[in-house]
Design a protein around this motif. Structure first.
Motif, PDB file in Angstrom:
ATOM      1  N   SER A  64      -5.631  -3.422   3.768  1.00  0.00           N
ATOM      2  CA  SER A  64      -6.833  -4.082   3.263  1.00  0.00           C
ATOM      3  C   SER A  64      -8.082  -3.603   3.996  1.00  0.00           C
ATOM      4  O   SER A  64      -9.199  -3.920   3.586  1.00  0.00           O
ATOM      5  CB  SER A  64      -6.703  -5.604   3.400  1.00  0.00           C
ATOM      6  OG  SER A  64      -6.526  -5.975   4.760  1.00  0.00           O
TER       7      SER A  64
ATOM      8  N   ASN B 140     -11.921  -6.807 -13.571  1.00  0.00           N
ATOM      9  CA  ASN B 140     -11.649  -6.736 -12.135  1.00  0.00           C
ATOM     10  C   ASN B 140     -11.282  -5.335 -11.661  1.00  0.00           C
ATOM     11  O   ASN B 140     -10.729  -5.169 -10.577  1.00  0.00           O
ATOM     12  CB  ASN B 140     -10.531  -7.716 -11.746  1.00  0.00           C
ATOM     13  CG  ASN B 140     -10.896  -9.148 -12.037  1.00  0.00           C
ATOM     14  OD1 ASN B 140     -12.026  -9.567 -11.823  1.00  0.00           O
ATOM     15  ND2 ASN B 140      -9.940  -9.911 -12.560  1.00  0.00           N
ATOM     16  N   ASP B 141     -11.573  -4.318 -12.474  1.00  0.00           N
ATOM     17  CA  ASP B 141     -11.200  -2.949 -12.119  1.00  0.00           C
ATOM     18  C   ASP B 141     -12.189  -1.953 -12.730  1.00  0.00           C
ATOM     19  O   ASP B 141     -11.802  -0.858 -13.145  1.00  0.00           O
ATOM     20  CB  ASP B 141      -9.779  -2.661 -12.608  1.00  0.00           C
ATOM     21  CG  ASP B 141      -9.105  -1.536 -11.829  1.00  0.00           C
ATOM     22  OD1 ASP B 141      -9.492  -1.307 -10.667  1.00  0.00           O
ATOM     23  OD2 ASP B 141      -8.202  -0.885 -12.384  1.00  0.00           O
TER      24      ASP B 141
ATOM     25  N   TYR C 220       0.815  -1.209   0.000  1.00  0.00           N
ATOM     26  CA  TYR C 220       0.000   0.000   0.000  1.00  0.00           C
ATOM     27  C   TYR C 220       0.853   1.265   0.000  1.00  0.00           C
ATOM     28  O   TYR C 220       0.341   2.365   0.156  1.00  0.00           O
ATOM     29  CB  TYR C 220      -0.950  -0.028   1.201  1.00  0.00           C
ATOM     30  CG  TYR C 220      -1.801  -1.281   1.199  1.00  0.00           C
ATOM     31  CD1 TYR C 220      -2.906  -1.377   0.359  1.00  0.00           C
ATOM     32  CD2 TYR C 220      -1.461  -2.384   1.983  1.00  0.00           C
ATOM     33  CE1 TYR C 220      -3.672  -2.535   0.321  1.00  0.00           C
ATOM     34  CE2 TYR C 220      -2.227  -3.544   1.942  1.00  0.00           C
ATOM     35  CZ  TYR C 220      -3.321  -3.622   1.110  1.00  0.00           C
ATOM     36  OH  TYR C 220      -4.079  -4.773   1.057  1.00  0.00           O
TER      37      TYR C 220
ATOM     38  N   GLY D 287     -15.887   2.955  -8.102  1.00  0.00           N
ATOM     39  CA  GLY D 287     -15.094   1.744  -8.310  1.00  0.00           C
ATOM     40  C   GLY D 287     -15.381   0.729  -7.225  1.00  0.00           C
ATOM     41  O   GLY D 287     -16.126   1.000  -6.270  1.00  0.00           O
TER      42      GLY D 287
ATOM     43  N   TRP E 170      -8.637  -0.783   1.202  1.00  0.00           N
ATOM     44  CA  TRP E 170      -8.921  -1.430  -0.082  1.00  0.00           C
ATOM     45  C   TRP E 170      -9.575  -2.794   0.186  1.00  0.00           C
ATOM     46  O   TRP E 170      -8.943  -3.845   0.099  1.00  0.00           O
ATOM     47  CB  TRP E 170      -7.629  -1.628  -0.872  1.00  0.00           C
ATOM     48  CG  TRP E 170      -7.072  -0.361  -1.423  1.00  0.00           C
ATOM     49  CD1 TRP E 170      -7.261   0.144  -2.672  1.00  0.00           C
ATOM     50  CD2 TRP E 170      -6.231   0.575  -0.742  1.00  0.00           C
ATOM     51  NE1 TRP E 170      -6.590   1.334  -2.817  1.00  0.00           N
ATOM     52  CE2 TRP E 170      -5.964   1.629  -1.644  1.00  0.00           C
ATOM     53  CE3 TRP E 170      -5.695   0.646   0.546  1.00  0.00           C
ATOM     54  CZ2 TRP E 170      -5.163   2.720  -1.307  1.00  0.00           C
ATOM     55  CZ3 TRP E 170      -4.915   1.729   0.888  1.00  0.00           C
ATOM     56  CH2 TRP E 170      -4.655   2.747  -0.035  1.00  0.00           C
TER      57      TRP E 170
ATOM     58  N   MET F  80     -11.895  -4.241  -1.522  1.00  0.00           N
ATOM     59  CA  MET F  80     -12.305  -4.924  -2.745  1.00  0.00           C
ATOM     60  C   MET F  80     -13.702  -5.512  -2.555  1.00  0.00           C
ATOM     61  O   MET F  80     -14.620  -4.799  -2.226  1.00  0.00           O
ATOM     62  CB  MET F  80     -11.265  -5.961  -3.154  1.00  0.00           C
ATOM     63  CG  MET F  80      -9.878  -5.367  -3.359  1.00  0.00           C
ATOM     64  SD  MET F  80      -9.794  -3.985  -4.544  1.00  0.00           S
ATOM     65  CE  MET F  80     -10.036  -4.845  -6.079  1.00  0.00           C
ATOM     66  N   ASP F  81     -13.865  -6.813  -2.733  1.00  0.00           N
ATOM     67  CA  ASP F  81     -15.209  -7.394  -2.651  1.00  0.00           C
ATOM     68  C   ASP F  81     -15.578  -7.799  -1.222  1.00  0.00           C
ATOM     69  O   ASP F  81     -16.556  -8.504  -1.006  1.00  0.00           O
ATOM     70  CB  ASP F  81     -15.326  -8.598  -3.592  1.00  0.00           C
ATOM     71  CG  ASP F  81     -14.310  -9.688  -3.286  1.00  0.00           C
ATOM     72  OD1 ASP F  81     -13.420  -9.455  -2.430  1.00  0.00           O
ATOM     73  OD2 ASP F  81     -14.389 -10.763  -3.892  1.00  0.00           O
TER      74      ASP F  81
ATOM     75  N   TRP G 152     -12.988  -0.896  -5.306  1.00  0.00           N
ATOM     76  CA  TRP G 152     -11.789  -1.222  -4.524  1.00  0.00           C
ATOM     77  C   TRP G 152     -11.812  -0.696  -3.096  1.00  0.00           C
ATOM     78  O   TRP G 152     -11.215  -1.312  -2.210  1.00  0.00           O
ATOM     79  CB  TRP G 152     -10.534  -0.746  -5.252  1.00  0.00           C
ATOM     80  CG  TRP G 152     -10.628   0.595  -5.922  1.00  0.00           C
ATOM     81  CD1 TRP G 152     -10.299   1.807  -5.400  1.00  0.00           C
ATOM     82  CD2 TRP G 152     -11.082   0.851  -7.255  1.00  0.00           C
ATOM     83  NE1 TRP G 152     -10.517   2.810  -6.320  1.00  0.00           N
ATOM     84  CE2 TRP G 152     -10.987   2.256  -7.468  1.00  0.00           C
ATOM     85  CE3 TRP G 152     -11.556   0.045  -8.297  1.00  0.00           C
ATOM     86  CZ2 TRP G 152     -11.355   2.858  -8.677  1.00  0.00           C
ATOM     87  CZ3 TRP G 152     -11.923   0.644  -9.497  1.00  0.00           C
ATOM     88  CH2 TRP G 152     -11.815   2.024  -9.682  1.00  0.00           C
TER      89      TRP G 152
END
Length: 371
Positions: A150, A256-257, A85, A209, A153, A155-156, A211
């Motif tokens: 994390s 994926n982005d 990061y 987004g 970020w 993500m999912d 993320w």
């Protein structure tokens, strides 16, 4: 007298969305309206661990100072693998891509005070201040600023529908954790207000987004709800020096982005002073500009963050409504050895459409384009 009052009203620009905005915030927004369609302010992001690094790079390459100074209230990365990061500048990690990548030991308090002190110094030089915040997921930080990267970020692994509802519902433990986290930056923004510094404030960037933990929540009960809640909380705490910059990612279809259409995440003109887009990978599509102009209905637009500068200066003529760009730190010098890159940076900073610090005046604490 009535005719004169009508003339003045017709010549004035819209006020900030916060009716209690400070005079400095009103003047800054007025300046953005005055240059929209004519000029684009240059800007550069600097990280808490070295608040002058990339300004110095720009000065060395171009002989000019950027008009905007930007930074990030960020977070402390306490997890293993923190170097993953580093590109985003956690408060306690060395400047992106410095080697070795180390945790510096800088505290949240010291880092943020350094940002505030530097912002005041730069404002007094006539620069315009823009601040953002990579904030931790309140589910994972217990209302604080220490989390694994994390925890920003996700993500999912972001909040579920039930968790999102709890986050946005006053009185729940998760909402209280969110309030505690918000309270950690409010005193620093208040210091800037006390010093007469208005801030282009762009929280929760790239919300369209997938993320960040606040991302990919479309619709009335999604991100819009979080934005309005934050606006009401900060203004309720007496922060009137903020111009609210809603900063999406340029929409894209990328495996994926993905970044989804602006309008799915827009909270409404009554809660936004400036609309912005983040643009990376030379993705300067005309639609990124035009769709933002249409959505804002005449409000200023900006490039909240960019990676690579446009290949051609003509972008600023074809997309004239951008009121500023801010290069994300190291991107401005990432190819220093490339003479073509150096020539490009210089050509943009020398463009008559791009304003640098020496091309704006700050007399009477009001920004104006020098004749």
């Amino acid at each position: 007298m009535a005719a004169l009052a009508l003339l003045c009203a017709c010549n004035s620009h819209p006020s900030p969305v916060n009716p209690s905005s400070t005079p400095e915030a009103r003047e800054l927004l007025d300046f953005l309206y005055s240059i929209s369609g004519k000029y684009t302010l240059s800007g550069e992001h600097n990280f808490a661990s070295d608040l002058t690094r990339y300004d110095a790079e720009v000065l060395d390459m171009t002989g000019r100072w950027p008009a905007l100074w930007g930074s990030d209230f960020s977070f402390n990365d306490i997890g293993e693998g923190f170097e993953r990061y580093q590109h985003a500048g956690p408060l306690n990690v060395s400047v992106p891509f410095d080697r070795p990548c180390v945790q510096t030991g800088l505290t949240v308090a010291d880092a943020r005070q350094g940002i505030v002190d530097k912002a005041i110094e730069e404002w007094r030089r006539g620069r315009i201040i823009t601040l953002m915040w990579h904030c931790c997921d309140p589910r994972l930080s217990d209302g604080g600023n220490d989390c694994n990267g994390s925890g920003v970020w996700t993500m999912d692994q972001g909040p579920s529908a039930d968790e999102w509802e709890a986050l946005c519902t006053p009185g729940t433990p998760l909402h209280q954790a969110w309030e505690q986290e918000m309270d950690t930056v409010i005193p620093y923004l208040a210091q800037l207000q006390d010093a007469g510094v208005p801030v282009l404030w762009r929280p929760y960037h790239e919300m369209n987004g997938a993320w960040f933990w606040w991302g990919n929540k479309p619709g009335e009960n999604g991100f819009k709800r979080l934005w309005i809640m934050t606006y009401e909380y900060f203004t309720g705490k007496g922060l009137n020096n903020l111009l609210w910059v809603w900063d999406a990612n340029a929409p894209r279809v990328k495996e994926n982005d993905d970044a989804y259409p602006y309008e799915l995440f827009y909270p409404g003109n009554e809660y936004v002073d400036v609309l912005a887009a983040d643009i990376y990978g030379w993705d300067y599509k005309q639609s990124h500009h035009d769709e933002l102009v249409a959505l804002g209905g005449g409000k200023p637009i900006a490039m909240g963050e960019i990676g690579q500068l446009p290949h051609e200066v003509s972008v600023f003529e074809e997309q004239p409504a951008w009121t500023w760009f801010m290069v994300w730190g190291y991107f401005v010098s990432g190819h220093r050895g490339d003479e073509n890159h150096l020539a490009l940076v210089r050509s943009i900073y020398d463009s008559p459409r791009v304003l640098t610090l020496d091309e704006i005046s700050f007399d009477g604490r009001r920004h104006r384009v020098r004749p």
